[in-house]
Design a protein around this motif. Structure first.
Motif, PDB file in Angstrom:
ATOM      1  N   ILE A  35       0.786  -1.210   0.214  1.00  0.00           N
ATOM      2  CA  ILE A  35      -0.091   0.096  -0.100  1.00  0.00           C
ATOM      3  C   ILE A  35       0.717   1.048   0.006  1.00  0.00           C
ATOM      4  CG2 ILE A  35      -0.270  -0.067   2.441  1.00  0.00           C
ATOM      5  CD1 ILE A  35      -3.164   0.999   1.684  1.00  0.00           C
ATOM      6  N   LEU A  36       2.025   1.410   0.546  1.00  0.00           N
ATOM      7  CA  LEU A  36       2.728   2.308   0.589  1.00  0.00           C
ATOM      8  C   LEU A  36       3.509   2.824  -0.659  1.00  0.00           C
ATOM      9  CD1 LEU A  36       4.731   2.030   4.363  1.00  0.00           C
ATOM     10  CD2 LEU A  36       2.700   3.738   3.542  1.00  0.00           C
ATOM     11  N   GLU A  37       4.021   1.703  -1.202  1.00  0.00           N
ATOM     12  CA  GLU A  37       4.388   1.866  -2.760  1.00  0.00           C
ATOM     13  C   GLU A  37       3.150   2.549  -3.657  1.00  0.00           C
ATOM     14  OE1 GLU A  37       6.175  -1.864  -4.172  1.00  0.00           O
ATOM     15  OE2 GLU A  37       7.227  -2.027  -2.420  1.00  0.00           O
ATOM     16  N   ASP A  38       2.122   1.814  -3.487  1.00  0.00           N
ATOM     17  CA  ASP A  38       1.065   2.497  -4.361  1.00  0.00           C
ATOM     18  C   ASP A  38       0.571   3.892  -4.158  1.00  0.00           C
ATOM     19  OD1 ASP A  38       1.001   0.074  -5.950  1.00  0.00           O
ATOM     20  OD2 ASP A  38      -0.901  -0.562  -4.721  1.00  0.00           O
ATOM     21  N   ILE A  39       0.740   4.384  -2.614  1.00  0.00           N
ATOM     22  CA  ILE A  39       0.386   5.691  -2.184  1.00  0.00           C
ATOM     23  C   ILE A  39       1.561   6.686  -2.916  1.00  0.00           C
ATOM     24  CG2 ILE A  39       0.511   7.186  -0.395  1.00  0.00           C
ATOM     25  CD1 ILE A  39      -0.898   4.921   1.119  1.00  0.00           C
ATOM     26  N   GLY A  40       2.904   6.197  -2.667  1.00  0.00           N
ATOM     27  CA  GLY A  40       3.918   6.831  -3.330  1.00  0.00           C
ATOM     28  C   GLY A  40       3.839   7.024  -4.875  1.00  0.00           C
ATOM     29  N   ILE A  41       3.377   5.783  -5.623  1.00  0.00           N
ATOM     30  CA  ILE A  41       3.291   5.960  -6.961  1.00  0.00           C
ATOM     31  C   ILE A  41       2.428   6.717  -7.417  1.00  0.00           C
ATOM     32  CG2 ILE A  41       2.727   4.616  -8.985  1.00  0.00           C
ATOM     33  CD1 ILE A  41       4.069   2.153  -7.714  1.00  0.00           C
ATOM     34  N   GLY A  42       1.210   6.667  -6.746  1.00  0.00           N
ATOM     35  CA  GLY A  42      -0.063   7.726  -6.875  1.00  0.00           C
ATOM     36  C   GLY A  42       0.087   9.124  -6.652  1.00  0.00           C
ATOM     37  N   ALA A  43       1.119   9.485  -5.930  1.00  0.00           N
ATOM     38  CA  ALA A  43       1.326  10.757  -5.416  1.00  0.00           C
ATOM     39  C   ALA A  43       2.339  11.366  -6.271  1.00  0.00           C
ATOM     40  CB  ALA A  43       1.896  10.931  -4.024  1.00  0.00           C
ATOM     41  N   GLY A  44       3.225  10.509  -6.833  1.00  0.00           N
ATOM     42  CA  GLY A  44       4.221  10.911  -7.917  1.00  0.00           C
ATOM     43  C   GLY A  44       3.497  11.262  -9.337  1.00  0.00           C
ATOM     44  N   ALA A  45       2.477  10.383  -9.379  1.00  0.00           N
ATOM     45  CA  ALA A  45       1.745  10.482 -10.890  1.00  0.00           C
ATOM     46  C   ALA A  45       0.854  11.655 -10.743  1.00  0.00           C
ATOM     47  CB  ALA A  45       0.975   9.100 -11.217  1.00  0.00           C
ATOM     48  N   GLY A  46       0.438  11.959  -9.561  1.00  0.00           N
ATOM     49  CA  GLY A  46      -0.656  13.174  -9.541  1.00  0.00           C
ATOM     50  C   GLY A  46       0.370  14.412  -9.521  1.00  0.00           C
ATOM     51  N   VAL A  47       1.395  14.534  -9.027  1.00  0.00           N
ATOM     52  CA  VAL A  47       2.367  15.715  -9.161  1.00  0.00           C
ATOM     53  C   VAL A  47       2.594  15.759 -10.624  1.00  0.00           C
ATOM     54  CG1 VAL A  47       4.749  16.571  -8.517  1.00  0.00           C
ATOM     55  CG2 VAL A  47       3.278  15.485  -6.877  1.00  0.00           C
ATOM     56  N   GLY A  56      -3.047  23.444 -10.255  1.00  0.00           N
ATOM     57  CA  GLY A  56      -3.065  23.064  -9.047  1.00  0.00           C
ATOM     58  C   GLY A  56      -1.539  23.380  -8.486  1.00  0.00           C
ATOM     59  N   ASN A  57      -1.275  23.062  -7.145  1.00  0.00           N
ATOM     60  CA  ASN A  57      -0.190  23.014  -6.401  1.00  0.00           C
ATOM     61  C   ASN A  57       0.322  21.760  -6.299  1.00  0.00           C
ATOM     62  OD1 ASN A  57      -1.574  22.161  -4.177  1.00  0.00           O
ATOM     63  ND2 ASN A  57      -1.027  24.027  -2.951  1.00  0.00           N
ATOM     64  N   VAL A  58       1.563  21.677  -6.012  1.00  0.00           N
ATOM     65  CA  VAL A  58       2.272  20.155  -5.736  1.00  0.00           C
ATOM     66  C   VAL A  58       1.936  19.355  -4.683  1.00  0.00           C
ATOM     67  CG1 VAL A  58       4.348  18.858  -5.477  1.00  0.00           C
ATOM     68  CG2 VAL A  58       4.294  21.161  -6.859  1.00  0.00           C
ATOM     69  N   LEU A  59       1.275  20.233  -3.366  1.00  0.00           N
ATOM     70  CA  LEU A  59       0.891  19.188  -2.351  1.00  0.00           C
ATOM     71  C   LEU A  59      -0.387  18.713  -2.723  1.00  0.00           C
ATOM     72  CD1 LEU A  59       1.359  18.400   0.362  1.00  0.00           C
ATOM     73  CD2 LEU A  59       0.534  20.542   1.181  1.00  0.00           C
ATOM     74  N   ASN A  60      -1.263  19.526  -3.187  1.00  0.00           N
ATOM     75  CA  ASN A  60      -2.545  19.181  -3.445  1.00  0.00           C
ATOM     76  C   ASN A  60      -2.644  18.010  -4.488  1.00  0.00           C
ATOM     77  OD1 ASN A  60      -5.404  19.043  -2.965  1.00  0.00           O
ATOM     78  ND2 ASN A  60      -5.739  20.577  -4.796  1.00  0.00           N
ATOM     79  N   ASN A  61      -1.892  18.199  -5.635  1.00  0.00           N
ATOM     80  CA  ASN A  61      -1.810  17.008  -6.682  1.00  0.00           C
ATOM     81  C   ASN A  61      -0.978  15.704  -5.988  1.00  0.00           C
ATOM     82  OD1 ASN A  61      -3.059  18.887  -8.275  1.00  0.00           O
ATOM     83  ND2 ASN A  61      -0.961  19.393  -9.238  1.00  0.00           N
ATOM     84  N   ASP A 117      -6.166  13.684 -12.880  1.00  0.00           N
ATOM     85  CA  ASP A 117      -4.828  13.350 -11.964  1.00  0.00           C
ATOM     86  C   ASP A 117      -5.215  11.900 -11.358  1.00  0.00           C
ATOM     87  OD1 ASP A 117      -3.803  15.577 -12.411  1.00  0.00           O
ATOM     88  OD2 ASP A 117      -4.482  16.389 -10.542  1.00  0.00           O
ATOM     89  N   GLY A 118      -6.386  11.552 -10.843  1.00  0.00           N
ATOM     90  CA  GLY A 118      -6.552  10.163 -10.442  1.00  0.00           C
ATOM     91  C   GLY A 118      -6.320   9.108 -11.464  1.00  0.00           C
ATOM     92  N   GLY A 119      -7.088   9.451 -12.804  1.00  0.00           N
ATOM     93  CA  GLY A 119      -6.891   8.345 -13.772  1.00  0.00           C
ATOM     94  C   GLY A 119      -5.464   7.975 -14.099  1.00  0.00           C
ATOM     95  N   VAL A 120      -4.870   9.069 -14.252  1.00  0.00           N
ATOM     96  CA  VAL A 120      -3.250   9.082 -14.435  1.00  0.00           C
ATOM     97  C   VAL A 120      -2.600   8.096 -13.238  1.00  0.00           C
ATOM     98  CG1 VAL A 120      -1.035  10.049 -14.576  1.00  0.00           C
ATOM     99  CG2 VAL A 120      -3.049  11.009 -16.012  1.00  0.00           C
ATOM    100  N   ALA A 121      -2.801   8.395 -12.173  1.00  0.00           N
ATOM    101  CA  ALA A 121      -2.593   7.595 -11.069  1.00  0.00           C
ATOM    102  C   ALA A 121      -2.762   6.055 -11.051  1.00  0.00           C
ATOM    103  CB  ALA A 121      -2.711   8.099  -9.540  1.00  0.00           C
TER     104      ALA A 121
END
Length: 132
Positions: A35-47, A56-61, A117-121
Motif C-alpha cells: 500500500i505504501l508503494e502504491d500511495i507513493g506511485i499515486g502521489a508521484g503520478a498526481g504531481v 494546482g499546487n504540488v502538495l494538493n496534486n 490526476d486520479g486516472g493517471v495515478a
C-alpha cells in the motif's frame, strides 16, 4: 414523555445509532502489503499530471494522487490473484478517489482536473504492478 427529555434524549440516540451504523463496516477494508508503494506511485503520478496540465499546487496534486493510489490498492487487495488486474477498474477507482479528495480539499475547483490526476495515478499503478 416530557418535551425537555425528548429534546435532549432523542438527538443523542439518533447520533449514537448513526455513528454505530457508519463506523461498523460490513466487511473490513483490505489492502495488501504494497500500500505504501502504491500511495507513493499515486502521489508521484498526481504531481507529474498536475505539472503537465499546469494546474494546482504540488502538495494538493500529491494528496489527490496518494488517495487514488490507496484506493486502487484497496480495490485490488481483495482479489484472489492480485496480479489479475483490470486497467479500467484501476483508472476508474483512481478517478473516483481523486475527484472526491479534490472536492473535499478544494470544493468547486477543477473537478475534471482532479479526475484526470486520479486516472493517471490509477493507470501508472496498473502499469507498474503488471510489470512485476
Amino acid at each position: 414523555m416530557n418535551k425537555i427529555l425528548k429534546r435532549t434524549l432523542m438527538p443523542c440516540l439518533m447520533a449514537a445509532s448513526l455513528a454505530g451504523v457508519t463506523l461498523v463496516p460490513a466487511q473490513p477494508a483490505s489492502a495488501d502489503k504494497k500500500i505504501l508503494e502504491d500511495i507513493g506511485i499515486g502521489a508521484g503520478a498526481g504531481v507529474v499530471s498536475g505539472a503537465v496540465r499546469g494546474r494546482g499546487n504540488v502538495l494538493n496534486n500529491a494528496v489527490k494522487g496518494a488517495a487514488a493510489g490507496a484506493a486502487v490498492n484497496a480495490a485490488n487487495g481483495a482479489r484472489r490473484n492480485p496480479r489479475n488486474r483490470n486497467l479500467g477498474q484501476d483508472v476508474g477507482v483512481g478517478v473516483a478517489a481523486s475527484t472526491v479528495t479534490g472536492t473535499i480539499t478544494r470544493p468547486g475547483k477543477d473537478t475534471l482536473g482532479d479526475a484526470v490526476d486520479g486516472g493517471v495515478a490509477g493507470a501508472a499503478i496498473h502499469i507498474i504492478r503488471n510489470r512485476k
